[in-house]
Motif scaffolding. Structure first.
Motif, PDB file in Angstrom:
ATOM      1  N   UNK A 270      56.942  77.257-109.242  1.00 17.01           N
ATOM      2  CA  UNK A 270      58.188  76.448-109.346  1.00 17.01           C
ATOM      3  C   UNK A 270      58.607  76.227-107.841  1.00 17.01           C
ATOM      4  N   UNK A 271      58.347  77.041-106.882  1.00 18.55           N
ATOM      5  CA  UNK A 271      58.959  76.676-105.678  1.00 18.55           C
ATOM      6  C   UNK A 271      57.987  75.741-104.996  1.00 18.55           C
ATOM      7  N   UNK A 272      56.793  75.552-105.249  1.00 19.74           N
ATOM      8  CA  UNK A 272      56.051  74.912-104.774  1.00 19.74           C
ATOM      9  C   UNK A 272      56.152  73.421-105.363  1.00 19.74           C
ATOM     10  N   UNK A 273      56.252  73.359-106.550  1.00 22.67           N
ATOM     11  CA  UNK A 273      56.632  72.105-107.384  1.00 22.67           C
ATOM     12  C   UNK A 273      57.828  71.515-106.765  1.00 22.67           C
ATOM     13  N   UNK A 274      58.850  72.375-106.427  1.00 23.38           N
ATOM     14  CA  UNK A 274      60.106  71.788-105.841  1.00 23.38           C
ATOM     15  C   UNK A 274      59.908  70.816-104.450  1.00 23.38           C
ATOM     16  N   UNK A 275      58.575  71.341-103.730  1.00 20.69           N
ATOM     17  CA  UNK A 275      58.320  70.455-102.574  1.00 20.69           C
ATOM     18  C   UNK A 275      57.054  69.678-102.834  1.00 20.69           C
ATOM     19  N   UNK A 276      56.878  69.112-103.915  1.00 23.43           N
ATOM     20  CA  UNK A 276      55.825  68.102-104.253  1.00 23.43           C
ATOM     21  C   UNK A 276      54.610  68.601-104.811  1.00 23.43           C
TER      22      UNK A 276
ATOM     23  N   UNK B 291      44.774  78.276-108.447  1.00 21.10           N
ATOM     24  CA  UNK B 291      43.918  76.675-108.196  1.00 21.10           C
ATOM     25  C   UNK B 291      43.973  76.029-109.361  1.00 21.10           C
ATOM     26  N   UNK B 292      43.806  76.596-110.636  1.00 19.77           N
ATOM     27  CA  UNK B 292      44.107  75.723-111.788  1.00 19.77           C
ATOM     28  C   UNK B 292      45.462  75.029-111.877  1.00 19.77           C
ATOM     29  N   UNK B 293      46.567  75.988-111.620  1.00 20.37           N
ATOM     30  CA  UNK B 293      47.871  75.604-112.001  1.00 20.37           C
ATOM     31  C   UNK B 293      48.336  74.427-110.636  1.00 20.37           C
ATOM     32  N   UNK B 294      47.873  74.738-109.699  1.00 19.46           N
ATOM     33  CA  UNK B 294      48.060  73.730-108.493  1.00 19.46           C
ATOM     34  C   UNK B 294      47.065  72.593-108.425  1.00 19.46           C
TER      35      UNK B 294
END
Length: 468
Positions: free
Chosen positions: A223-229, A264-267
């Motif tokens: 969730x945190x990574x998704x918030x920054x792209x 790796x799959x999710x990102x």
């Protein structure tokens, strides 16, 4: 009334945008307002990006798509670098000069395009180093703080003030970590900004990062990574001491492999790099030391094997680093770890020439001299750039076991640039295994490579096969 161009979607101040093929994507949108009794139009929103240090254009004024009654949007592809300033303005007359003659617009300051690194693991990743050291912040190395805002990266990284995700809220105030130094070294070599997404939590076991088990820190990280792209360059990982027990140690390699696969799959990054830190030491075992030694040995070996078996996973040693208490690396130790992590990232991830790999056991061979009835094990190490050197030739670095139990050593010696001979006190029986620096608190004077002064990686339960 409020007037001008308003930014409603775009990067935050101090944000680092992950670059892809030398450019970062800035998706911008918002609204505009003017007093239409005064200004007739036609109206056009423009956006540009300038170098913050001198005001020169990076991208000159670009017309935005006008949407509906008073909306606008544009996507800018900005070259790697920074720090930059994003500016907007509203042209109300085709003859009006952009910037000085146009109506005001919102701006975003201190943004950069570079690489993002996730920080994950437990307390030595979050940073618990106590004491003083010179590790100053620097423009272009930034941090997404737990309050959801980007900032100049300063210690402590896992400060929970006004956090928006309590799941990785520390019980005590964290302190110094390795990653500011890591980021500064990367920025110095790559010549573009580095940003950090801090998701570590002190005391967290591997199950918290594994969606097959608890997975709550995994979900928070995503969730945190998704918030920054949603895109990053890699992961720095320091975790394992909470798994040094009989319930978790034996399956650590299998479960860590799953963690890497899920991330790796999710990102959607097939070979997302992981720079991992092999466990340091624990100096305060009160009872059943032999049992705990084995569990720490198993986890360290799993960390060593992960780097050998999983593509784009690397590991650095930390057993020789100074500490600030019985389990946490000191600020001085963190500088060493940050430097080692940066060197191996520069070599493995960025393809720069480095001697970043530590000595790593390649194989162990059992040797029997029939005439003298002597017994020995020869260890051969790879990644020795110059030659092995024993800071303390009498250090209790190695352990031997067979089916009858422990075999005492009659000393050990370096016999070539990358080989060590262990002399056994008796003939082994059945399967023969060798350990190196495996205990909770092994010898501090390690076997090193004189070319890099990196200590060997710890190893555990490696089978010594008979010489052919």
């Amino acid at each position: 009334m409020s007037f001008g161009v308003f930014l409603e979607k775009g990067p935050l101040a101090w944000e680092i945008i992950q670059q892809e093929d030398g450019r970062g994507k800035l998706a911008l949108s918002g609204t505009w307002e003017v007093d239409r009794a005064v200004f007739i139009g036609p109206f056009q929103v423009f956006a540009r990006v300038v170098h913050e240090h001198n005001g020169r254009d990076v991208l000159s004024w670009t017309p935005c798509e006008m949407v509906g009654e008073n909306g606008w949007r544009v996507t800018l592809h900005v070259p790697t670098g920074g720090l930059y300033r994003l500016e907007t303005c509203l042209q109300h007359d085709q003859n009006a000069l952009l910037g000085s003659g146009a109506i005001r617009g919102d701006m975003i300051h201190h943004i950069g395009v570079g690489d993002l690194w996730i920080i994950a693991g437990q307390s030595n990743a979050a940073g618990y180093g106590r004491g003083t050291v010179e590790d100053s912040p620097i423009l272009g190395v930034h941090l997404l703080r737990n309050n959801g805002l980007w900032d100049l990266a300063t210690h402590p990284f896992n400060d929970s003030t006004a956090t928006i995700h309590e799941v990785n809220m520390e019980w005590v105030n964290p302190a110094h970590s390795p990653w500011l130094h890591f980021g500064k070294l990367l920025q110095n070599e790559l010549h573009y900004p580095i940003g950090f997404v801090q998701t570590a939590l002190g005391g967290s076991a591997l199950r918290a990062w594994n969606p097959d088990e608890e997975g709550h820190l995994f979900r928070n990280m995503i969730e945190t990574v998704q918030r920054c792209g949603g895109k990053v360059a890699g992961v720095v990982w320091n975790q394992g001491s909470s798994d040094c027990n009989s319930e978790s140690a034996d399956t650590y390699l299998e479960r860590f492999t799953k963690v890497v696969q899920y991330w790796r799959k999710e990102l959607n990054i097939a070979e997302l790099p992981f720079v991992t830190v092999q466990l340091n030491r624990f100096t305060n075992i009160q009872e059943d030391k032999e049992h705990h030694d084995k569990q720490w040995g198993k986890v360290r070996e799993a960390q060593r094997q992960a780097a050998l078996s999983i593509p784009s996973v690397s590991v650095i040693p930390s057993l020789d680093c100074p500490m600030s208490d019985d389990i946490h690396n000191s600020p001085a130790g963190n500088l060493i770890i940050g430097s080692r992590a940066a060197n191996i990232a520069l070599q493995v991830v960025y393809g720069l020439q480095r001697q970043a790999y530590p000595p790593n056991l390649e194989y162990a061979i059992y040797i029997q001299e029939h005439e003298s009835d002597s017994h020995a094990i020869k260890l051969r190490f790879k990644h020795v750039s110059e030659r092995l050197f024993a800071i303390n030739p009498q250090a209790d670095l190695f352990g031997i076991e067979d089916e009858e139990g422990a075999i005492l050593l009659n000393g050990w010696t370096i016999i070539s640039s990358n080989e060590v001979l262990l002399k056994l006190t008796r003939k082994p029986s059945g399967k023969l295994s060798v350990h190196g620096a495996y205990q909770t608190n092994p010898a501090s004077q390690m076997l090193i490579d004189t070319g890099t002064y990196l200590p060997m990686l710890a190893f555990y339960n490696v089978e010594a096969v008979a010489e052919i």
